[in-house]
Enzyme design. Sequence first.
Site, PDB file in Angstrom:
ATOM      1  N   ASP A  80      14.514  45.508  75.507  1.00  0.00           N
ATOM      2  CA  ASP A  80      15.249  46.659  76.068  1.00  0.00           C
ATOM      3  C   ASP A  80      16.746  46.407  75.920  1.00  0.00           C
ATOM      4  O   ASP A  80      17.162  45.335  75.448  1.00  0.00           O
ATOM      5  CB  ASP A  80      14.874  46.889  77.546  1.00  0.00           C
ATOM      6  N   GLY A 131      18.180  44.090  72.998  1.00  0.00           N
ATOM      7  CA  GLY A 131      18.476  44.702  71.707  1.00  0.00           C
ATOM      8  C   GLY A 131      18.485  46.211  71.811  1.00  0.00           C
ATOM      9  O   GLY A 131      18.109  46.781  72.834  1.00  0.00           O
ATOM     10  N   ASP A 132      18.962  46.817  70.731  1.00  0.00           N
ATOM     11  CA  ASP A 132      19.001  48.276  70.623  1.00  0.00           C
ATOM     12  C   ASP A 132      18.111  48.632  69.440  1.00  0.00           C
ATOM     13  O   ASP A 132      18.430  48.297  68.298  1.00  0.00           O
ATOM     14  CB  ASP A 132      20.459  48.704  70.377  1.00  0.00           C
ATOM     15  N   PHE A 133      16.955  49.276  69.723  1.00  0.00           N
ATOM     16  CA  PHE A 133      16.012  49.510  68.624  1.00  0.00           C
ATOM     17  C   PHE A 133      16.537  50.501  67.581  1.00  0.00           C
ATOM     18  O   PHE A 133      15.980  50.622  66.505  1.00  0.00           O
ATOM     19  CB  PHE A 133      14.609  49.871  69.122  1.00  0.00           C
ATOM     20  N   HIS A 192       8.986  60.014  72.794  1.00  0.00           N
ATOM     21  CA  HIS A 192       9.306  61.374  73.268  1.00  0.00           C
ATOM     22  C   HIS A 192      10.800  61.566  73.527  1.00  0.00           C
ATOM     23  O   HIS A 192      11.277  62.691  73.587  1.00  0.00           O
ATOM     24  CB  HIS A 192       8.456  61.744  74.494  1.00  0.00           C
TER      25      HIS A 192
END
Length: 335
Positions: free
Chosen positions: A198, A224-226, A244
């Site tokens: 996250d 992290g930043d996906f 979503h």
Amino acid sequence: MDETTPDRLIVIGNAFRSAKALLSAVELGVFTALAEGPEDQERLSKRLGIHARGARDFLDTLVALGLLDRDARGRYANTPETALYLDRRKATYIGGEFEHAGAYVYPGWSALTQALRTGQAQSGARATGHYGALYADTAALERLVKGMTGGSLPVAKALATKFQWHDYETVADVGTAQGCLPVHIALAHPHIGGVGFDLPPVQPLFEAYVEQHGLTPRLRFQAGDFLRDGLPGADVLVFGRILHNWDLATKRKLVTQAYAALPPGGALIVYERLIDDARKFNASALLASLNMLIMTAGGFDFTGADCVSWLEEAGFQNIETISLTAEVSMVVGRK
Ligand SMILES: C[S@@+](CC[C@H](N)C(=O)[O-])C[C@H]1O[C@@H](n2cnc3c(N)ncnc32)[C@H](O)[C@@H]1O
């Protein structure tokens, strides 16, 4: 005689009142206070800071909605359902979802018409499409991640039994919030370890929750930043209520990245309130999609068939759609 009555319309048109009564009861701590035992109106409202003018009607409304019982001496008590799920001190508490809804989602829904007219998100921070601004406010961050635990606890418990965890060793929950999902999988399956992935501000809240369940160091946090950093590696990747939030191109990109990150034989689990394929029956999933319209820049909910097609495009095989709870289902694909 005309048997068409307006009764159903009146119920739907006023349903927001019942919803708000429940959200306010959770916010005020009614069910947590009553977990200590039945109380009369005066003592209970004094304890909770409810003004005398509305106290009786409010508590009796909760009785009429089946959320409280009242005995012959006029004392209020939790029902078995509210005692189990809405007492903040119990591990089974799901009221975090309602705390978040009361503070953030309910106010946002007053702008539904504006969102429909403009196609634009209406709710401040998430309207940017990123969580950064929302997470700059620590109280909002904590409410959101605890709210996610409230929403995902029943799903996590179902997922622990409805997937072949014995075939795998590691899980990475992408967008894990407090880590409710990996925690309940790891509790049910002692051979499973892995990561919750996250954004960095979520780390202390994840680590506290994992520690509270005695799962440090079997479960660890990966910051992290996906959208920028790609995905963690594991035998099973989970996107729980992640896709979503994003537009179609990002949904497809995330599914493709998941395929790349998995080893051969690995599995992707996507769980959401899936809209029924006919888009006619599951009002709660369709309403969840309107929630994405209000809250996010490009997000929308989708049908099981939509999700299966994105997994097929990415190369997944043996794809199955399996119901988890009354509202949530998962789509599972294997590499
Ligand atoms: C709707 S919540 C779902 C949480 C959890 N999976 C569940 O079902 O309860 C979305 C989660 O994704 C995380 N998230 C949002 N954008 C992200 C990003 N770019 N990289 C990593 N995590 C992100 C948020 O912090 C949040 O925890």
